[in-house]
Design a protein around this motif. Structure first.
Motif, PDB file in Angstrom:
ATOM      1  N   THR A  27       0.853  -1.189   0.000  1.00  0.00           N
ATOM      2  CA  THR A  27       0.000   0.000   0.000  1.00  0.00           C
ATOM      3  C   THR A  27       0.886   1.236   0.000  1.00  0.00           C
ATOM      4  O   THR A  27       2.092   1.152   0.231  1.00  0.00           O
ATOM      5  N   ALA A  28       0.253   2.384  -0.213  1.00  0.00           N
ATOM      6  CA  ALA A  28       0.983   3.645  -0.160  1.00  0.00           C
ATOM      7  C   ALA A  28       1.360   3.983   1.284  1.00  0.00           C
ATOM      8  O   ALA A  28       0.777   3.448   2.234  1.00  0.00           O
ATOM      9  N   ALA A  29       2.337   4.852   1.432  1.00  0.00           N
ATOM     10  CA  ALA A  29       2.740   5.299   2.762  1.00  0.00           C
ATOM     11  C   ALA A  29       1.617   6.084   3.430  1.00  0.00           C
ATOM     12  O   ALA A  29       0.748   6.643   2.755  1.00  0.00           O
ATOM     13  N   ALA A  30       1.626   6.081   4.763  1.00  0.00           N
ATOM     14  CA  ALA A  30       0.711   6.864   5.603  1.00  0.00           C
ATOM     15  C   ALA A  30      -0.642   6.200   5.826  1.00  0.00           C
ATOM     16  O   ALA A  30      -1.445   6.687   6.619  1.00  0.00           O
ATOM     17  N   GLY A  31      -0.921   5.091   5.168  1.00  0.00           N
ATOM     18  CA  GLY A  31      -2.160   4.364   5.410  1.00  0.00           C
ATOM     19  C   GLY A  31      -2.034   3.459   6.628  1.00  0.00           C
ATOM     20  O   GLY A  31      -0.994   3.383   7.286  1.00  0.00           O
ATOM     21  N   GLY A  32      -3.113   2.750   6.942  1.00  0.00           N
ATOM     22  CA  GLY A  32      -3.126   1.895   8.119  1.00  0.00           C
ATOM     23  C   GLY A  32      -2.106   0.780   8.079  1.00  0.00           C
ATOM     24  O   GLY A  32      -1.416   0.517   9.062  1.00  0.00           O
ATOM     25  N   THR A  33      -2.001   0.101   6.940  1.00  0.00           N
ATOM     26  CA  THR A  33      -1.046  -0.997   6.818  1.00  0.00           C
ATOM     27  C   THR A  33       0.379  -0.498   7.006  1.00  0.00           C
ATOM     28  O   THR A  33       1.188  -1.122   7.705  1.00  0.00           O
ATOM     29  N   HIS A  44     -18.550   4.331  -6.910  1.00  0.00           N
ATOM     30  CA  HIS A  44     -17.291   3.958  -6.272  1.00  0.00           C
ATOM     31  C   HIS A  44     -16.126   4.655  -6.963  1.00  0.00           C
ATOM     32  O   HIS A  44     -16.000   4.630  -8.182  1.00  0.00           O
ATOM     33  N   VAL A  45     -15.231   5.258  -6.151  1.00  0.00           N
ATOM     34  CA  VAL A  45     -14.025   5.909  -6.668  1.00  0.00           C
ATOM     35  C   VAL A  45     -12.825   5.211  -6.037  1.00  0.00           C
ATOM     36  O   VAL A  45     -12.502   5.445  -4.871  1.00  0.00           O
ATOM     37  N   PRO A  46     -12.146   4.325  -6.785  1.00  0.00           N
ATOM     38  CA  PRO A  46     -11.007   3.595  -6.208  1.00  0.00           C
ATOM     39  C   PRO A  46      -9.723   4.414  -6.221  1.00  0.00           C
ATOM     40  O   PRO A  46      -9.454   5.162  -7.166  1.00  0.00           O
ATOM     41  N   TYR A  47      -8.925   4.267  -5.151  1.00  0.00           N
ATOM     42  CA  TYR A  47      -7.624   4.914  -5.042  1.00  0.00           C
ATOM     43  C   TYR A  47      -6.554   3.834  -4.865  1.00  0.00           C
ATOM     44  O   TYR A  47      -6.859   2.666  -4.667  1.00  0.00           O
ATOM     45  N   LYS A  48      -5.300   4.240  -4.879  1.00  0.00           N
ATOM     46  CA  LYS A  48      -4.199   3.304  -4.681  1.00  0.00           C
ATOM     47  C   LYS A  48      -3.841   3.101  -3.214  1.00  0.00           C
ATOM     48  O   LYS A  48      -2.973   2.313  -2.885  1.00  0.00           O
ATOM     49  N   GLY A  49      -4.493   3.833  -2.332  1.00  0.00           N
ATOM     50  CA  GLY A  49      -4.225   3.687  -0.911  1.00  0.00           C
ATOM     51  C   GLY A  49      -5.293   4.401  -0.105  1.00  0.00           C
ATOM     52  O   GLY A  49      -6.010   5.273  -0.619  1.00  0.00           O
ATOM     53  N   SER A  50      -5.410   4.038   1.176  1.00  0.00           N
ATOM     54  CA  SER A  50      -6.422   4.665   2.015  1.00  0.00           C
ATOM     55  C   SER A  50      -6.064   6.118   2.326  1.00  0.00           C
ATOM     56  O   SER A  50      -6.952   6.952   2.537  1.00  0.00           O
ATOM     57  N   GLY A  51      -4.752   6.444   2.364  1.00  0.00           N
ATOM     58  CA  GLY A  51      -4.336   7.812   2.642  1.00  0.00           C
ATOM     59  C   GLY A  51      -4.912   8.821   1.658  1.00  0.00           C
ATOM     60  O   GLY A  51      -5.576   9.785   2.063  1.00  0.00           O
ATOM     61  N   PRO A  52      -4.697   8.639   0.340  1.00  0.00           N
ATOM     62  CA  PRO A  52      -5.269   9.567  -0.648  1.00  0.00           C
ATOM     63  C   PRO A  52      -6.799   9.594  -0.615  1.00  0.00           C
ATOM     64  O   PRO A  52      -7.408  10.652  -0.819  1.00  0.00           O
ATOM     65  N   CYS A  53      -7.413   8.451  -0.364  1.00  0.00           N
ATOM     66  CA  CYS A  53      -8.873   8.378  -0.265  1.00  0.00           C
ATOM     67  C   CYS A  53      -9.366   9.270   0.866  1.00  0.00           C
ATOM     68  O   CYS A  53     -10.283  10.081   0.691  1.00  0.00           O
ATOM     69  N   VAL A  54      -8.763   9.137   2.035  1.00  0.00           N
ATOM     70  CA  VAL A  54      -9.182   9.928   3.198  1.00  0.00           C
ATOM     71  C   VAL A  54      -8.900  11.414   2.969  1.00  0.00           C
ATOM     72  O   VAL A  54      -9.704  12.274   3.367  1.00  0.00           O
ATOM     73  N   GLN A  55      -7.796  11.739   2.312  1.00  0.00           N
ATOM     74  CA  GLN A  55      -7.491  13.140   2.021  1.00  0.00           C
ATOM     75  C   GLN A  55      -8.602  13.782   1.198  1.00  0.00           C
ATOM     76  O   GLN A  55      -9.018  14.916   1.461  1.00  0.00           O
ATOM     77  N   ASP A  56      -9.081  13.046   0.194  1.00  0.00           N
ATOM     78  CA  ASP A  56     -10.149  13.596  -0.646  1.00  0.00           C
ATOM     79  C   ASP A  56     -11.486  13.628   0.087  1.00  0.00           C
ATOM     80  O   ASP A  56     -12.337  14.478  -0.195  1.00  0.00           O
ATOM     81  N   LEU A  57     -11.683  12.715   1.028  1.00  0.00           N
ATOM     82  CA  LEU A  57     -12.892  12.767   1.852  1.00  0.00           C
ATOM     83  C   LEU A  57     -12.858  14.006   2.740  1.00  0.00           C
ATOM     84  O   LEU A  57     -13.858  14.722   2.867  1.00  0.00           O
ATOM     85  N   VAL A  58     -11.706  14.272   3.347  1.00  0.00           N
ATOM     86  CA  VAL A  58     -11.545  15.482   4.163  1.00  0.00           C
ATOM     87  C   VAL A  58     -11.767  16.727   3.305  1.00  0.00           C
ATOM     88  O   VAL A  58     -12.403  17.694   3.736  1.00  0.00           O
ATOM     89  N   GLY A  59     -11.275  16.697   2.071  1.00  0.00           N
ATOM     90  CA  GLY A  59     -11.416  17.843   1.177  1.00  0.00           C
ATOM     91  C   GLY A  59     -12.781  17.975   0.534  1.00  0.00           C
ATOM     92  O   GLY A  59     -13.047  18.972  -0.141  1.00  0.00           O
ATOM     93  N   GLY A  60     -13.642  16.977   0.707  1.00  0.00           N
ATOM     94  CA  GLY A  60     -14.993  17.050   0.165  1.00  0.00           C
ATOM     95  C   GLY A  60     -15.125  16.606  -1.275  1.00  0.00           C
ATOM     96  O   GLY A  60     -16.184  16.773  -1.879  1.00  0.00           O
ATOM     97  N   GLN A  61     -14.067  16.008  -1.835  1.00  0.00           N
ATOM     98  CA  GLN A  61     -14.159  15.542  -3.222  1.00  0.00           C
ATOM     99  C   GLN A  61     -15.022  14.286  -3.338  1.00  0.00           C
ATOM    100  O   GLN A  61     -15.546  13.983  -4.409  1.00  0.00           O
ATOM    101  N   VAL A  62     -15.141  13.516  -2.267  1.00  0.00           N
ATOM    102  CA  VAL A  62     -16.038  12.360  -2.214  1.00  0.00           C
ATOM    103  C   VAL A  62     -16.889  12.493  -0.957  1.00  0.00           C
ATOM    104  O   VAL A  62     -16.565  13.268  -0.043  1.00  0.00           O
ATOM    105  N   ASP A  63     -17.974  11.731  -0.913  1.00  0.00           N
ATOM    106  CA  ASP A  63     -18.948  11.901   0.170  1.00  0.00           C
ATOM    107  C   ASP A  63     -18.762  10.946   1.343  1.00  0.00           C
ATOM    108  O   ASP A  63     -19.116  11.277   2.479  1.00  0.00           O
ATOM    109  N   ALA A  64     -18.240   9.758   1.078  1.00  0.00           N
ATOM    110  CA  ALA A  64     -18.175   8.747   2.133  1.00  0.00           C
ATOM    111  C   ALA A  64     -17.058   7.762   1.849  1.00  0.00           C
ATOM    112  O   ALA A  64     -16.495   7.729   0.749  1.00  0.00           O
ATOM    113  N   ALA A  65     -16.765   6.939   2.838  1.00  0.00           N
ATOM    114  CA  ALA A  65     -15.755   5.891   2.682  1.00  0.00           C
ATOM    115  C   ALA A  65     -15.780   4.973   3.887  1.00  0.00           C
ATOM    116  O   ALA A  65     -16.153   5.382   4.993  1.00  0.00           O
ATOM    117  N   PHE A  66     -15.401   3.728   3.666  1.00  0.00           N
ATOM    118  CA  PHE A  66     -14.979   2.857   4.750  1.00  0.00           C
ATOM    119  C   PHE A  66     -13.460   2.930   4.723  1.00  0.00           C
ATOM    120  O   PHE A  66     -12.837   2.633   3.699  1.00  0.00           O
TER     121      PHE A  66
END
Length: 335
Positions: free
Chosen positions: A49-55, A193-215
């Motif tokens: 996974t990418a750096a900064a994610g849970g794994t 569904h908007v797939p990313y290469k890691g949870s870090g970038p996904c969460v960043q865009d959730l914080v920024g409002g580019q997506v609405d939700a995520a697990f």
């Protein structure tokens, strides 16, 4: 005609046998010396996974502990992409000497085999499980300005806006993807569904409002939730999160989800059992360190099984069956 049969003399036969035995003994002694001295150089932990994610966060925590115990650096090598397939394949094809290991999340081993028609590795044939690290779930998160505070309100809001909401995950077929697809199926939702290469970038865009939700994984999002930058509605784990005690589980909220996440350390198949045993014992020792226990607790991993490689193998076999059933129920297949 006279036929003469030549029989090797006992002396010559004995010399050949003695030589063969000597070579075997030397090989055994050399092998034993290699495993006894392991590790005598830095060890690479491939994290798919990418750096900064849970794994990545957990891998570095465990790697630091292993380095202290085994007196060699355990260096993280992030190889993100294709739902963990790229990094996993690197380790599956590596020399089985204990110097390149895989630190991964559950989906790479127990979900991918059901998702992909062609997978470049077999979780049980190409790897030897070393140690399981923790057991938990993921948080159902929404952007902070989405006007919902519970999973029930989220379901009602999404139902009233079919195909208007988007959610991200750390890849097609990832745990976050499957968890949301399970919720969508149970609640009858239509979302993008908007797939990313890691949870870090996904969460960043959730914080920024580019997506609405995520697990998303708990370890990299708890502090962001507590800071009010995103909102947590539920978690998919077996119990409430100590750091977020007011956030209910999905099962409590009426949307059961009983296939849990874990992290784990694996080695290439045919890695010497003595090395696997040494690594397993070292991981379990790390998980008994009060500082590590406290940090894992902060990341909602208060369930830290002290298991053997055989027990971890049994967990993988069981999860392959359970996650396979979920993938089949959702009807998801990836190329």
């Amino acid at each position: 005609m006279t036929t003469t049969t030549t029989t090797p003399t006992p002396f010559r036969f004995g010399l050949r046998t003695l030589a063969a035995c000597s070579l075997a003994a030397l090989a055994t002694a050399s092998h034993a010396q290699q495993t006894d001295s392991y590790p005598d150089k830095p060890v690479t932990l491939v994290v798919p996974t990418a750096a900064a994610g849970g794994t990545d966060t957990i891998a570095r925590l465990i790697g630091d502990g292993l380095g202290k115990i085994l007196k060699q650096p355990f260096v993280v090598d992030n190889r993100p992409g294709a739902n963990g397939i790229l990094g996993s394949e690197v380790v599956a094809r590596s020399t089985p000497d204990g110097y390149r290991l895989l630190f991964t999340y559950a989906a790479t081993m127990v979900v991918n085999p059901s998702l992909y028609k062609k997978l470049p590795y077999d979780p049980l044939k190409d790897f030897v499980p070393v140690a399981q690290v923790g057991r938990g779930g993921n948080l159902l998160l929404v952007r902070k300005d989405l006007p919902v505070k519970t999973i029930q309100e989220f379901v009602a809001y999404a139902k009233a806006r079919p195909d208007k909401l988007s959610y991200c995950s750390w890849g097609n077929g990832s745990g976050g993807h499957l968890a949301m697809e399970s919720l969508k199926k149970q609640a009858g939702l239509v979302m993008t569904h908007v797939p990313y290469k890691g949870s870090g970038p996904c969460v960043q865009d959730l914080v920024g409002g580019q997506v609405d939700a995520a697990f998303a994984d708990i370890s990299s999002t708890v502090e962001i939730v507590r800071a009010g930058r995103i909102r947590a509605l539920a978690n998919s784990g077996p119990s409430r999160i100590p750091m977020l005690p007011d956030v209910p589980t999905m099962t409590e909220s009426g949307y059961p989800f009983t296939t849990y996440a874990w992290y784990g350390l694996l080695a290439p198949a045919k890695t010497p059992p003595a090395i696997v045993k040494k690594l397993n014992e070292a991981v379990n020792q790390v998980l008994r360190d009060p500082a590590v226990v406290r940090r894992m607790y902060e990341l909602n991993f208060n369930d830290l099984p002290q298991n053997t490689p055989e027990q971890f193998t049994a967990t993988i076999r069981s999860d392959l069956r359970d996650w396979g059933a979920l993938v089949k129920d959702i009807g998801l297949t990836l190329e």
